[in-house]
Scaffold this motif. Structure first.
Motif, PDB file in Angstrom:
ATOM      1  N   PRO A   1      -2.701  -2.923   3.797  1.00 27.68           N
ATOM      2  CA  PRO A   1      -3.555  -3.465   2.824  1.00 27.68           C
ATOM      3  C   PRO A   1      -3.713  -2.695   1.217  1.00 27.68           C
ATOM      4  O   PRO A   1      -3.266  -1.630   1.269  1.00 27.68           O
ATOM      5  CB  PRO A   1      -4.941  -3.371   3.447  1.00 27.68           C
ATOM      6  CG  PRO A   1      -4.990  -2.199   4.110  1.00 27.68           C
ATOM      7  CD  PRO A   1      -3.425  -2.070   4.834  1.00 27.68           C
ATOM      8  N   VAL A   2      -3.894  -3.618   0.453  1.00 30.04           N
ATOM      9  CA  VAL A   2      -4.384  -2.874  -0.763  1.00 30.04           C
ATOM     10  C   VAL A   2      -5.969  -2.875  -1.054  1.00 30.04           C
ATOM     11  O   VAL A   2      -6.555  -3.995  -0.770  1.00 30.04           O
ATOM     12  CB  VAL A   2      -3.790  -3.938  -2.141  1.00 30.04           C
ATOM     13  CG1 VAL A   2      -4.350  -3.082  -3.143  1.00 30.04           C
ATOM     14  CG2 VAL A   2      -2.416  -3.797  -1.953  1.00 30.04           C
TER      15      VAL A   2
ATOM     16  N   ARG B   1      -1.099   3.895  -5.098  1.00 26.23           N
ATOM     17  CA  ARG B   1      -0.570   5.156  -4.275  1.00 26.23           C
ATOM     18  C   ARG B   1      -0.968   4.738  -2.863  1.00 26.23           C
ATOM     19  O   ARG B   1      -2.096   4.193  -2.553  1.00 26.23           O
ATOM     20  CB  ARG B   1      -1.409   6.293  -4.854  1.00 26.23           C
ATOM     21  CG  ARG B   1      -0.700   6.829  -6.068  1.00 26.23           C
ATOM     22  CD  ARG B   1      -1.449   8.265  -6.243  1.00 26.23           C
ATOM     23  NE  ARG B   1      -1.026   9.325  -5.588  1.00 26.23           N
ATOM     24  CZ  ARG B   1       0.188   9.972  -5.527  1.00 26.23           C
ATOM     25  NH1 ARG B   1       0.923   9.936  -6.460  1.00 26.23           N
ATOM     26  NH2 ARG B   1       0.313  11.026  -4.475  1.00 26.23           N
ATOM     27  N   PRO B   2      -0.359   5.228  -2.013  1.00 29.97           N
ATOM     28  CA  PRO B   2      -0.761   5.320  -0.621  1.00 29.97           C
ATOM     29  C   PRO B   2      -2.206   5.958  -0.166  1.00 29.97           C
ATOM     30  O   PRO B   2      -2.094   7.387  -0.909  1.00 29.97           O
ATOM     31  CB  PRO B   2       0.502   5.942   0.081  1.00 29.97           C
ATOM     32  CG  PRO B   2       1.620   6.004  -0.729  1.00 29.97           C
ATOM     33  CD  PRO B   2       1.036   6.016  -2.056  1.00 29.97           C
ATOM     34  N   LYS B   3      -3.034   5.733   0.258  1.00 33.24           N
ATOM     35  CA  LYS B   3      -4.253   6.491   0.472  1.00 33.24           C
ATOM     36  C   LYS B   3      -4.819   6.168   2.020  1.00 33.24           C
ATOM     37  O   LYS B   3      -4.565   5.133   2.648  1.00 33.24           O
ATOM     38  CB  LYS B   3      -5.305   5.914  -0.470  1.00 33.24           C
ATOM     39  CG  LYS B   3      -5.155   5.807  -1.814  1.00 33.24           C
ATOM     40  CD  LYS B   3      -5.474   7.462  -2.250  1.00 33.24           C
ATOM     41  CE  LYS B   3      -5.306   7.244  -3.814  1.00 33.24           C
ATOM     42  NZ  LYS B   3      -5.845   8.630  -4.287  1.00 33.24           N
ATOM     43  N   TRP B   4      -5.461   7.175   2.492  1.00 32.91           N
ATOM     44  CA  TRP B   4      -6.144   6.960   3.697  1.00 32.91           C
ATOM     45  C   TRP B   4      -7.788   6.454   3.271  1.00 32.91           C
ATOM     46  O   TRP B   4      -8.314   7.054   2.392  1.00 32.91           O
ATOM     47  CB  TRP B   4      -6.280   8.197   4.587  1.00 32.91           C
ATOM     48  CG  TRP B   4      -5.141   8.591   5.234  1.00 32.91           C
ATOM     49  CD1 TRP B   4      -4.015   9.509   5.097  1.00 32.91           C
ATOM     50  CD2 TRP B   4      -4.781   7.803   6.702  1.00 32.91           C
ATOM     51  NE1 TRP B   4      -3.204   9.431   6.146  1.00 32.91           N
ATOM     52  CE2 TRP B   4      -3.296   8.588   6.978  1.00 32.91           C
ATOM     53  CE3 TRP B   4      -5.095   6.780   7.211  1.00 32.91           C
ATOM     54  CZ2 TRP B   4      -2.744   8.050   7.959  1.00 32.91           C
ATOM     55  CZ3 TRP B   4      -4.667   6.298   8.408  1.00 32.91           C
ATOM     56  CH2 TRP B   4      -3.839   6.877   9.038  1.00 32.91           C
ATOM     57  N   ARG B   5      -8.096   5.580   3.945  1.00 34.84           N
ATOM     58  CA  ARG B   5      -9.629   5.208   3.744  1.00 34.84           C
ATOM     59  C   ARG B   5     -10.350   5.406   5.056  1.00 34.84           C
ATOM     60  O   ARG B   5      -9.979   4.954   5.901  1.00 34.84           O
ATOM     61  CB  ARG B   5      -9.712   3.458   3.500  1.00 34.84           C
ATOM     62  CG  ARG B   5     -11.092   3.109   3.159  1.00 34.84           C
ATOM     63  CD  ARG B   5     -11.072   1.738   2.891  1.00 34.84           C
ATOM     64  NE  ARG B   5     -11.267   0.986   4.330  1.00 34.84           N
ATOM     65  CZ  ARG B   5     -11.409  -0.329   4.426  1.00 34.84           C
ATOM     66  NH1 ARG B   5     -11.385  -1.102   3.593  1.00 34.84           N
ATOM     67  NH2 ARG B   5     -11.378  -0.889   5.740  1.00 34.84           N
TER      68      ARG B   5
ATOM     69  N   GLY C   1      -3.445   2.639   3.584  1.00 31.92           N
ATOM     70  CA  GLY C   1      -3.156   1.353   2.778  1.00 31.92           C
ATOM     71  C   GLY C   1      -2.794   1.886   1.400  1.00 31.92           C
ATOM     72  O   GLY C   1      -2.298   3.158   1.262  1.00 31.92           O
ATOM     73  N   TYR C   2      -3.134   1.175   0.192  1.00 31.54           N
ATOM     74  CA  TYR C   2      -2.652   1.487  -1.035  1.00 31.54           C
ATOM     75  C   TYR C   2      -4.134   1.246  -1.988  1.00 31.54           C
ATOM     76  O   TYR C   2      -4.950   0.539  -1.491  1.00 31.54           O
ATOM     77  CB  TYR C   2      -1.638   0.498  -1.567  1.00 31.54           C
ATOM     78  CG  TYR C   2      -0.291   0.653  -0.798  1.00 31.54           C
ATOM     79  CD1 TYR C   2       0.580   1.865  -1.317  1.00 31.54           C
ATOM     80  CD2 TYR C   2       0.211  -0.088   0.113  1.00 31.54           C
ATOM     81  CE1 TYR C   2       1.561   2.030  -0.672  1.00 31.54           C
ATOM     82  CE2 TYR C   2       1.168   0.186   0.842  1.00 31.54           C
ATOM     83  CZ  TYR C   2       2.177   0.873   0.205  1.00 31.54           C
ATOM     84  OH  TYR C   2       3.456   1.362   0.760  1.00 31.54           O
TER      85      TYR C   2
ATOM     86  N   LYS D   1       7.211   7.378   6.114  1.00 33.10           N
ATOM     87  CA  LYS D   1       7.266   7.737   4.455  1.00 33.10           C
ATOM     88  C   LYS D   1       6.898   6.828   3.735  1.00 33.10           C
ATOM     89  O   LYS D   1       7.153   5.580   3.998  1.00 33.10           O
ATOM     90  CB  LYS D   1       8.723   8.226   4.068  1.00 33.10           C
ATOM     91  CG  LYS D   1       8.851   9.704   4.624  1.00 33.10           C
ATOM     92  CD  LYS D   1      10.360  10.159   4.273  1.00 33.10           C
ATOM     93  CE  LYS D   1      10.385  11.469   4.703  1.00 33.10           C
ATOM     94  NZ  LYS D   1      11.917  11.958   4.183  1.00 33.10           N
ATOM     95  N   LEU D   2       5.913   6.993   2.672  1.00 32.60           N
ATOM     96  CA  LEU D   2       5.746   5.958   1.835  1.00 32.60           C
ATOM     97  C   LEU D   2       5.762   6.308   0.355  1.00 32.60           C
ATOM     98  O   LEU D   2       5.856   7.501   0.246  1.00 32.60           O
ATOM     99  CB  LEU D   2       4.308   5.410   2.022  1.00 32.60           C
ATOM    100  CG  LEU D   2       3.771   4.944   3.231  1.00 32.60           C
ATOM    101  CD1 LEU D   2       2.349   4.647   3.355  1.00 32.60           C
ATOM    102  CD2 LEU D   2       4.493   3.479   3.419  1.00 32.60           C
TER     103      LEU D   2
END
Length: 258
Positions: free
Chosen positions: A145-146, A227-231, A213-214, A60-61
């Protein structure tokens, strides 16, 4: 006419209609949930390459809050020895001619950042977003990572063998947002399936890299929200692109860059 009876009938019909609408909405929600749960099976009908997509690890994030550091006000940096831009939020340093500048290789730059850069240990090399003459290190919060923002990155530029300059942005006071709660991270394969069913990628796409990451969604002065993101780094029908997809919600906008 018995108006009381008529009124009661109207109320009863109104209630029955509302109950019917609620049941329709519930069934639609259950159908959508069922589709989401079975989306990975959709990928079996495609030629999408998922070999670089990591196995889902439940966690969870939360949304994060942070403050952009002002290098001119830092007690750890001698203000007169550095150049800053963007109201002091970005530090710039050029390597003078004849100076022992680091080579433009990941290992050399890792050593330089560890020894010479403000809080350099908090940045990690990004092999996907780096290129010839452009080496990028992202600031990390815990183990994530950001992504690629001047507010939280260390960027080296160079020509030929040696680095010519670097720029640095740094986030301080990073913490979980007090007005939101941690949410389960979405399975990356299900996210890829969503991209396919929404026609954002074709059935021939190669997912060359997938990282959690964020991403900075608000940058108001020195205040930042992440926000948490998938890249995803994707090669699709001759086009290379980077796609950022929200990791905790399906309703957020998808950010796409070629």
């Amino acid at each position: 006419m018995d108006w009381k009876l008529t009124k009661s009938l109207y109320i009863l019909v109104f209630l029955l209609i509302n109950i019917g609408l609620i049941m329709m909405y519930y069934n639609k929600q259950q159908e959508d949930i069922h589709k989401i749960e079975n989306r990975p099976n959709i990928l079996e009908e495609t030629n999408i390459d998922l070999s670089q997509v990591p196995e889902h690890e439940p966690r969870k994030l939360n949304i994060l809050s942070a403050v952009r550091a002002t290098f001119t006000d830092s007690e750890e940096i001698e203000a007169e020895t550095v150049e800053t831009t963007n109201e002091g939020y970005v530090l710039k340093n050029s390597f003078e001619a004849g100076e022992n500048a680091p080579d433009m290789t990941p290992d050399e730059l890792k050593n330089h950042k560890a020894e010479e850069v403000y809080r350099g240990s908090e940045y990690e090399y990004d092999d996907v977003m780096s290129d010839e003459g452009y080496m990028l290190f992202n600031q990390y919060y815990e183990d994530l990572p950001v992504f690629n923002s001047e507010a939280a990155r260390l960027l080296y530029r160079g020509e030929g063998k040696q680095a010519m300059e670097y720029e640095q942005g740094y986030l301080k006071n990073i913490s979980e947002n007090e007005y939101t709660s941690p949410v389960a991270v979405r399975d990356p394969e299900k996210v890829v399936a969503s991209l396919y069913t929404d026609e954002r990628i074709s059935g021939e796409a190669d997912i060359e890299d997938a990282r959690l990451g964020y991403y900075i969604i608000l940058n108001d002065g020195d205040q930042v929200l992440l926000r948490p993101k998938w890249r995803f780094s994707i090669s699709d029908q001759g086009v290379d692109k980077t796609v950022y997809v929200d990791a905790i919600s399906e309703t957020e906008d998808i950010i796409e860059r070629e």
